[in-house]
Design a protein around this motif. Structure first.
Motif, short mmCIF file in Angstrom:
data_model
loop_
_atom_site.label_atom_id
_atom_site.label_comp_id
_atom_site.label_asym_id
_atom_site.label_seq_id
_atom_site.Cartn_x
_atom_site.Cartn_y
_atom_site.Cartn_z
N ARG A 16 -11.52 1.15 12.43
CA ARG A 16 -11.06 0.48 11.21
C ARG A 16 -10.05 -0.58 11.62
NH1 ARG A 16 -8.01 4.79 9.17
NH2 ARG A 16 -8.05 5.40 11.33
N ASN A 38 -8.42 -2.75 10.03
CA ASN A 38 -7.27 -2.99 9.15
C ASN A 38 -6.22 -1.89 9.26
OD1 ASN A 38 -8.77 -1.01 7.92
ND2 ASN A 38 -8.64 -1.85 5.86
N SER A 39 -6.44 -0.87 10.05
CA SER A 39 -5.47 0.21 10.24
C SER A 39 -4.33 -0.27 11.14
CB SER A 39 -6.14 1.42 10.87
OG SER A 39 -5.18 2.37 11.27
N SER A 50 0.04 6.07 5.27
CA SER A 50 -0.72 5.86 4.03
C SER A 50 -1.13 7.17 3.37
CB SER A 50 -1.97 5.02 4.32
OG SER A 50 -2.80 5.70 5.24
N ASP A 106 -7.97 2.95 18.71
CA ASP A 106 -7.46 3.47 17.43
C ASP A 106 -6.61 4.70 17.75
OD1 ASP A 106 -6.96 4.44 14.91
OD2 ASP A 106 -9.04 4.39 14.24
N GLU A 159 -4.62 6.45 15.67
CA GLU A 159 -4.23 7.30 14.55
C GLU A 159 -4.48 8.78 14.79
OE1 GLU A 159 -4.53 7.72 9.72
OE2 GLU A 159 -5.70 6.17 10.72
#
Length: 187
Positions: free
Chosen positions: A4, A6-7, A33, A113, A115
């Motif tokens: 993603r 936009n993360s 978020s 990523d 996250e």
């Protein structure tokens, strides 16, 4: 797993992909978020997380090393008072190049990523039984009020009815000791 873009946890690595020895450092201030954690303490939605990472290109992929700092909040596991405390966790993971050895983390579209890596490390660092202070006495079982140091284990707490028979035996022993005549030698 699709990246993603936009993360805030997605970092481009195009400039160091397949260039062993190249390194980039990033310091990110991220607003969560969503809530991280399911226990009585968690990292709340809209709380801040500071991520300080170093990305190193190695032959197998991109090695990510760094720290994540955030503050958890919730309730004391003993007295239910609100608590919050800072946490710092260290992270290290190899994001493999596609087609290399199968791993949980891969470089995708010249991005990593972070996250899942950061969330797993942060949530696992949360205390299992959080307390407002190490010697928190909890709540009074009768009144539900918070116990203070003056009302702790030294106070005459009500006896659990299941143990009352033993308390009577103890009381009898104490009474019998007081009644026993003193042993006088040579009388």
């Amino acid at each position: 797993m699709k990246t993603r873009f936009n993360s805030p946890f997605v970092i481009p690595v195009r400039d160091i992909v397949r260039k062993p020895g190249e390194m980039r450092e990033h310091e990110l201030d991220i607003t969560l978020s969503e809530r991280w954690g399911e226990g009585i303490v968690a990292f709340e939605k809209d709380s801040e997380l500071l991520l300080d990472v170093r990305l190193e290109s190695v032959h197998e992929g991109i090695l990510v090393t760094g720290t994540a700092e955030a503050t958890y909040s919730g309730e004391c596991g003993r007295c239910l008072e609100p608590i919050s405390a800072p946490v710092e966790v260290e992270i290290q993971e190899l994001f493999a190049y596609p087609g290399e050895e199968a791993t949980d983390f891969e470089v995708q579209d010249d991005h990593v990523d972070l996250e899942t890596l950061v969330r797993d490390a942060a949530v696992l660092s949360l205390p299992f039984q959080p307390v407002c202070q190490p010697d928190c006495l909890g709540l009074d079982p009768e009144t539900g009020e918070k116990l203070t140091e003056g009302k702790g284990a030294d106070a005459a707490a009500p006896i659990d009815p299941r143990w009352s028979a033993l308390q009577q035996i103890t009381d009898q022993g104490t009474t019998a000791e007081r009644r026993a005549p003193e042993n006088t030698e040579g009388s």
